[in-house]
Design a protein around this motif. Sequence first.
Motif, mmCIF file in Angstrom:
data_model
loop_
_atom_site.group_PDB
_atom_site.id
_atom_site.type_symbol
_atom_site.label_atom_id
_atom_site.label_comp_id
_atom_site.label_asym_id
_atom_site.label_seq_id
_atom_site.Cartn_x
_atom_site.Cartn_y
_atom_site.Cartn_z
ATOM 1 N N ASN A 210 27.627 38.166 10.183
ATOM 2 C CA ASN A 210 26.506 38.123 9.243
ATOM 3 C C ASN A 210 26.801 37.183 8.079
ATOM 4 O OD1 ASN A 210 27.335 39.660 6.635
ATOM 5 N ND2 ASN A 210 28.108 40.953 8.290
ATOM 6 N N LYS A 211 25.744 36.683 7.448
ATOM 7 C CA LYS A 211 25.875 35.753 6.327
ATOM 8 C C LYS A 211 25.035 36.229 5.141
ATOM 9 C CE LYS A 211 28.296 32.775 8.794
ATOM 10 N NZ LYS A 211 28.427 33.625 10.015
ATOM 11 N N GLN A 212 25.630 36.229 3.982
ATOM 12 C CA GLN A 212 24.894 36.567 2.767
ATOM 13 C C GLN A 212 24.212 35.295 2.261
ATOM 14 O OE1 GLN A 212 27.202 38.838 -0.101
ATOM 15 N NE2 GLN A 212 28.379 39.832 1.514
ATOM 16 N N TRP A 213 23.096 34.976 2.912
ATOM 17 C CA TRP A 213 22.326 33.777 2.609
ATOM 18 C C TRP A 213 20.912 34.172 2.171
ATOM 19 C CZ3 TRP A 213 23.684 30.992 7.852
ATOM 20 C CH2 TRP A 213 24.941 30.375 7.730
ATOM 21 N N ALA A 214 20.362 33.382 1.257
ATOM 22 C CA ALA A 214 18.967 33.578 0.855
ATOM 23 C C ALA A 214 18.074 33.423 2.075
ATOM 24 C CB ALA A 214 18.574 32.560 -0.206
ATOM 25 N N GLY A 215 17.115 34.280 2.207
ATOM 26 C CA GLY A 215 16.253 34.304 3.388
ATOM 27 C C GLY A 215 16.719 35.384 4.333
ATOM 28 N N ASN B 275 39.710 35.050 7.646
ATOM 29 C CA ASN B 275 38.274 35.293 7.825
ATOM 30 C C ASN B 275 37.900 35.540 9.277
ATOM 31 O OD1 ASN B 275 35.418 33.920 8.546
ATOM 32 N ND2 ASN B 275 35.323 34.893 6.550
ATOM 33 N N PHE B 276 37.002 36.499 9.481
ATOM 34 C CA PHE B 276 36.459 36.790 10.809
ATOM 35 C C PHE B 276 34.950 36.572 10.792
ATOM 36 C CE2 PHE B 276 40.443 38.996 10.688
ATOM 37 C CZ PHE B 276 40.943 38.922 11.984
ATOM 38 N N GLY B 277 34.464 35.800 11.750
ATOM 39 C CA GLY B 277 33.030 35.629 11.911
ATOM 40 C C GLY B 277 32.363 34.693 10.933
ATOM 41 N N GLY B 278 33.131 34.088 10.023
ATOM 42 C CA GLY B 278 32.514 33.232 9.023
ATOM 43 C C GLY B 278 31.720 34.002 7.986
ATOM 44 N N TYR C 10 17.154 30.335 18.417
ATOM 45 C CA TYR C 10 17.515 31.691 18.862
ATOM 46 C C TYR C 10 19.030 31.866 18.843
ATOM 47 C CZ TYR C 10 17.973 35.800 21.867
ATOM 48 O OH TYR C 10 18.308 37.046 22.375
ATOM 49 N N ASN C 11 19.771 30.888 19.343
ATOM 50 C CA ASN C 11 21.236 30.925 19.278
ATOM 51 C C ASN C 11 21.707 31.139 17.841
ATOM 52 O OD1 ASN C 11 23.322 29.472 21.650
ATOM 53 N ND2 ASN C 11 21.163 29.770 22.115
ATOM 54 N N ALA C 12 21.157 30.353 16.935
ATOM 55 C CA ALA C 12 21.584 30.400 15.539
ATOM 56 C C ALA C 12 21.247 31.739 14.894
ATOM 57 C CB ALA C 12 20.931 29.258 14.762
ATOM 58 N N ARG C 13 20.059 32.266 15.181
ATOM 59 C CA ARG C 13 19.638 33.520 14.559
ATOM 60 C C ARG C 13 20.402 34.728 15.115
ATOM 61 N NH1 ARG C 13 14.376 34.186 12.064
ATOM 62 N NH2 ARG C 13 13.396 32.185 11.587
ATOM 63 N N ILE C 14 20.579 34.771 16.423
ATOM 64 C CA ILE C 14 21.167 35.991 16.988
ATOM 65 C C ILE C 14 22.672 36.046 16.742
ATOM 66 C CG2 ILE C 14 21.675 35.193 19.348
ATOM 67 C CD1 ILE C 14 20.358 37.968 20.212
ATOM 68 N N GLN C 15 23.328 34.869 16.631
ATOM 69 C CA GLN C 15 24.767 34.906 16.363
ATOM 70 C C GLN C 15 25.074 35.594 15.038
ATOM 71 O OE1 GLN C 15 27.328 32.275 14.238
ATOM 72 N NE2 GLN C 15 27.910 31.299 16.160
ATOM 73 N N ILE C 16 24.267 35.360 14.005
ATOM 74 C CA ILE C 16 24.552 35.913 12.681
ATOM 75 C C ILE C 16 23.922 37.290 12.469
ATOM 76 C CG2 ILE C 16 24.858 33.628 11.670
ATOM 77 C CD1 ILE C 16 22.024 33.817 10.534
ATOM 78 N N THR C 17 23.322 37.849 13.522
ATOM 79 C CA THR C 17 22.689 39.163 13.395
ATOM 80 C C THR C 17 23.191 40.111 14.486
ATOM 81 O OG1 THR C 17 20.794 38.276 14.638
ATOM 82 C CG2 THR C 17 20.623 38.307 12.233
#
Length: 775
Positions: free
Chosen positions: A668-673, A419-422, A648-655
């Motif tokens: 990126n994460k396939q999460w609801a929201g 896995n890369f990037g979680g 901000y850290n949490a949001r920008i890391q996954i985008t």
Amino acid sequence: MRKLLLVIFVQLTFGLAARAENYAAHILQHVRPQVSAAAQQQAALEVIARILPPQQAEQFRVCVDSSMERNSFHLYKGEEASDTPGGVVQITASSGVAATKAFYHYLRYWCQALVAWEGAQLQLPAVLPPVNVSVTAPSSIVYYQNVCTWSYSFTWWSWAQWRRHIDWMALQGITLSLAPFQEDIWTQVFLEYNLTRAQIEQHLAGPAFFAWQRMGNIRGWGGPLTASFAQFARTLQQRLVHAMRQLGMALALPAFAGHLPVPFRTLYPNVTFANVSVWNHFPPQYASPLFLDPTEPLFAEVGSRFLQRASATYGTDHVYFSDPFNEIDPATASGKYLAGVASAIYSTMTRVDPDAIWLLQGWMFVKNPFWSDRSIRSFLSAVPIGRMLVLDLQSEQYPQYGRTASYAGQPFIWCMLSNFGGTLGMLGSVELVHRGIRETRSNGSYTMLGTGITPEGINQNYALYEFALEMGWNGEIDSMETWFDQYALARYGNATDETAQQAWNIFRSTVYSFEGLELMRGKYTFNRRPSTKIKPWVWYNVTAFNQGLELLLSFAEQTNCNELCRYDLVDVTRQLVQNTADALYLTLMDDYKKRNLAAFRHHSTLFLELLADLDQLLQTDDHFLLGPWLESAKACAETSHERQKYEYNARIQITLWGPQGQIVDYANKQWAGMVADFFLARWRLFLGEVEAALAANGTINDLKVRDKIFRTVELPFVTDSKRYATSASGVDPVRVARLLYDRWTKDVPPLKEVPTSATWRKVGKVRRNKWANRQ
């Protein structure tokens, strides 16, 4: 002449292997328990007590006997209650880790129970079954962690989360891992060199980006790091390293790799520093920390100060990790220089700890033309054989031990990265793992010392990781089909229904059968930045995969679907939606090329409805929500300013990852929201632009649309403070999965087929052959 050279090569190879085997004893001397057998025994019993209710936990007895062979255990319970005192299961093991592994071995294969990242199935028989079995692991070391896992998965973890995870590590028999924090020590060292707090803040990254600042890729991004977080991390690390050592695990501490704050150049004008090359186009204020040439006397001074403080604060198992050139090229390919660098780093370790072992990630050699065979040999050979332990980081796809002559004789660990990037998405190479470990282990010319898993992020594709870890303890697995049958039985706990077993073996032969070299890495269609140039593909038969989902749905509807069954239904149905989005995208692009506005509008509506359906599905399970990631980040803060920074850290890391979208969508994460407010919002804008272009009989400019998406969707999302649910919606995931399955496999007109073979498989075969020739 060629025959003579071949003979010499074979002799050298086997000679190195023999030397490494002899010197491996030095490594194994230290990668072993540092606490008493009694302490390990108590720690193992406490794990059992946390896993099972008191009445069941009391049916297990543990004895740690350090005179036993490394990584071995014996399980015994007689047929009659009188055969063992109190009718208990007696565990005798070489260490606390071996004891907890023995306990889990019994749960898995005698009680059909399972403990996973996402939950557990612990319906044990009323009367525990008899057992009499001895196991000795074929791996001397079972390793876990990637330096990136700290940032992609562990960043915001509390002690309670770490406690559960350490228990899981013990159940899996993991004997070596990494200490996750170091910024507190670096702050102290930098202050000793008269750097100001402001200068330190400009260097240390935010928590979501620790991993890459440590490796010298970036500086200060997501920061500044607050003193409160550094203290939180210090306290947390002291607890977790103690807990792991009590179980008999060993931890590798960080060592100096040469990366320093930019002000060091002014403080030491006569010292040779190099600016690290700009990584992934990061802007100047976040790029290019200094690299201190390891041959400089200052290197040994800084490195010694750091290691002394780290060891004094966290204790030591004499293993230290240092990766000076992770995705960064050295200043020169000179063999003398590279040997000097390696020797200097190792010497700095032994200056503090004469018994030091250098743990090195072999990632620096993967797909990097800089590292010729000569360069690799010069670097590795500068360290005494057996005083370096190399992680062959992605052995299932890009093994390096063959082409590096078994890392110039240094012992190595066969690792599955996967896995890369979680990112989410069902993906794996079960056959490559099974075959690769068995073949490497049986080849006497290799210096393989153990096995391990090194995912960049966890909490996805759990079956694959348990399989790889089991290969470290069980050298007799010869049927993957049987293993997956047992896995499904243990995961769901229903011995009378074989439907789930059939489903999992379909998954094994489809999504978990990847053998190519193409880089998928979670970048599927709907969770990529929209464009007319995306080229989706799959490596498996989607129709067959859908049959697996149908079987799993039938099982869930006809039996008691436990928490792991519900999780899997959400995950597998998410994969169905992902595949459907690929097909819809290709159909949309076909409509666009044919200038069919009516068809485009119809399929565009379907695409947006598909993503809306996916968001509803993901809301049904706690593990697929954006909310917990954001709230756990904010929970680490003490002030409103910190809360804003960590969110901000949490949001920008996954985008966007970087400030202008460097490495966009990588994690990126396939999460609801996130599906509703990020992916869906991007595609709604993009599809609207394409539709407008079609209506005006024009064409779309991908670059202009990308810029508009960046300004109107992506940037607002990463700076937003909207709160998201932290618990599931309460809607039955089985019912939602059935509705989505029926709608998107039965009620949708035929879509353009996603390519599976010909082109991609042919390309993959060519690439595999090229790599095989290099080995």
